[in-house]
Design an enzyme around this catalytic site. Sequence first.
Site, PDB file in Angstrom:
ATOM      1  N   ASP A  38      -2.533  -8.583  -7.527  1.00 38.35           N
ATOM      2  CA  ASP A  38      -2.107  -9.088  -6.211  1.00 38.35           C
ATOM      3  C   ASP A  38      -2.936 -10.291  -5.776  1.00 38.35           C
ATOM      4  O   ASP A  38      -3.709 -10.223  -4.825  1.00 38.35           O
ATOM      5  CB  ASP A  38      -2.151  -7.977  -5.158  1.00 38.35           C
ATOM      6  N   HIS A  87       0.811  -1.215   0.000  1.00 34.58           N
ATOM      7  CA  HIS A  87       0.000   0.000   0.000  1.00 34.58           C
ATOM      8  C   HIS A  87       0.848   1.269   0.000  1.00 34.58           C
ATOM      9  O   HIS A  87       0.437   2.288  -0.564  1.00 34.58           O
ATOM     10  CB  HIS A  87      -0.968  -0.031   1.177  1.00 34.58           C
ATOM     11  N   SER A 128      -6.550  -1.787  -0.904  1.00 39.33           N
ATOM     12  CA  SER A 128      -6.100  -1.011  -2.064  1.00 39.33           C
ATOM     13  C   SER A 128      -7.235  -0.307  -2.803  1.00 39.33           C
ATOM     14  O   SER A 128      -7.047   0.836  -3.253  1.00 39.33           O
ATOM     15  CB  SER A 128      -5.292  -1.890  -3.017  1.00 39.33           C
ATOM     16  N   GLU A 155     -13.368  -8.867  -8.404  1.00 34.31           N
ATOM     17  CA  GLU A 155     -13.313  -9.712  -7.208  1.00 34.31           C
ATOM     18  C   GLU A 155     -14.257 -10.886  -7.409  1.00 34.31           C
ATOM     19  O   GLU A 155     -15.460 -10.696  -7.560  1.00 34.31           O
ATOM     20  CB  GLU A 155     -13.692  -8.927  -5.951  1.00 34.31           C
ATOM     21  N   ASP A 208     -13.115 -13.451 -12.930  1.00 36.70           N
ATOM     22  CA  ASP A 208     -11.681 -13.667 -12.894  1.00 36.70           C
ATOM     23  C   ASP A 208     -10.963 -12.351 -13.200  1.00 36.70           C
ATOM     24  O   ASP A 208     -11.290 -11.649 -14.168  1.00 36.70           O
ATOM     25  CB  ASP A 208     -11.304 -14.727 -13.930  1.00 36.70           C
ATOM     26  N   GLY A 209      -9.995 -12.011 -12.367  1.00 38.14           N
ATOM     27  CA  GLY A 209      -9.356 -10.713 -12.489  1.00 38.14           C
ATOM     28  C   GLY A 209      -8.605 -10.509 -13.784  1.00 38.14           C
ATOM     29  O   GLY A 209      -8.630  -9.420 -14.369  1.00 38.14           O
ATOM     30  N   HIS A 225      -7.666  -8.467  -7.897  1.00 38.05           N
ATOM     31  CA  HIS A 225      -8.151  -9.183  -6.712  1.00 38.05           C
ATOM     32  C   HIS A 225      -8.433  -8.134  -5.632  1.00 38.05           C
ATOM     33  O   HIS A 225      -7.635  -7.919  -4.724  1.00 38.05           O
ATOM     34  CB  HIS A 225      -7.123 -10.187  -6.214  1.00 38.05           C
TER      35      HIS A 225
END
Length: 244
Positions: free
Chosen positions: A155, A19, A94, A112, A134-135, A42
């Site tokens: 991430d 972060h 984030s 997400e 799916d990201g 994510h």
Amino acid sequence: MLSYQHAYHAGGPADVHKHVILARMLTVMLRSPRPISYLETHAGRGLYDLASAETAKTREAHEGIAIANLEREPLGEVLANVQDTFGNTAYPGSPAIAALMLRDQDDMHLMELHPAEHRALSNNLPGANLQRRDGYEGLCATSVPRTHQTLILIDPSYEVKSEYVHVAGKVPQILDTHPNATILIWYPILRAARHEAMVDQLSDLAPLRHEISFDLKDGKGMTGSGMLVLNPPKGFDPGPKRLP
């Protein structure tokens, strides 16, 4: 993985590392009048309570945000705003960091897949552009204006051992869709050092590698946190290789 919930690790040293770099990156990009499109693979739930049963179980926040000095960090101002609004034990993920730092002309696209995390994210960031998918597919399916700066955060949990290689294989596809994007790729450092294969595979695309070390759970957990940076903007400095 749909079993993973980030609340157990919120505010830990790896979270703070990730972060701090994200907030530093956004600070540099915000110097330009060009709008920013922020995308994340994510996203998690966006907001965490460091007094929750999950964070109390791992106590990772005691080794991270509890001992970090954020007085001179952009993340420090974000954290103060979050705690003023939600209480002293609140901690931003984030998506919340980006939401608080971005301007009206900027936009966010958050992926997400976990159903409970997606519901919580919807509640914590009402009105945000959220996709339960799916990201990586979401990144490749999301178009942004060519006039925008693009910042992408990747991430995953890396609970599946093959995730490191999976990320490395997806990055060229993502760059096909977002060729000028700045990409942050976070990864955990474990004793097995599985991250090295991913780092080596992406070395030509991401020469900027920033890692910190720490002693978490008496050496039984992560031994550090890493970030690869693709296409950083001029003036970006990830900072010293230690927790602030």
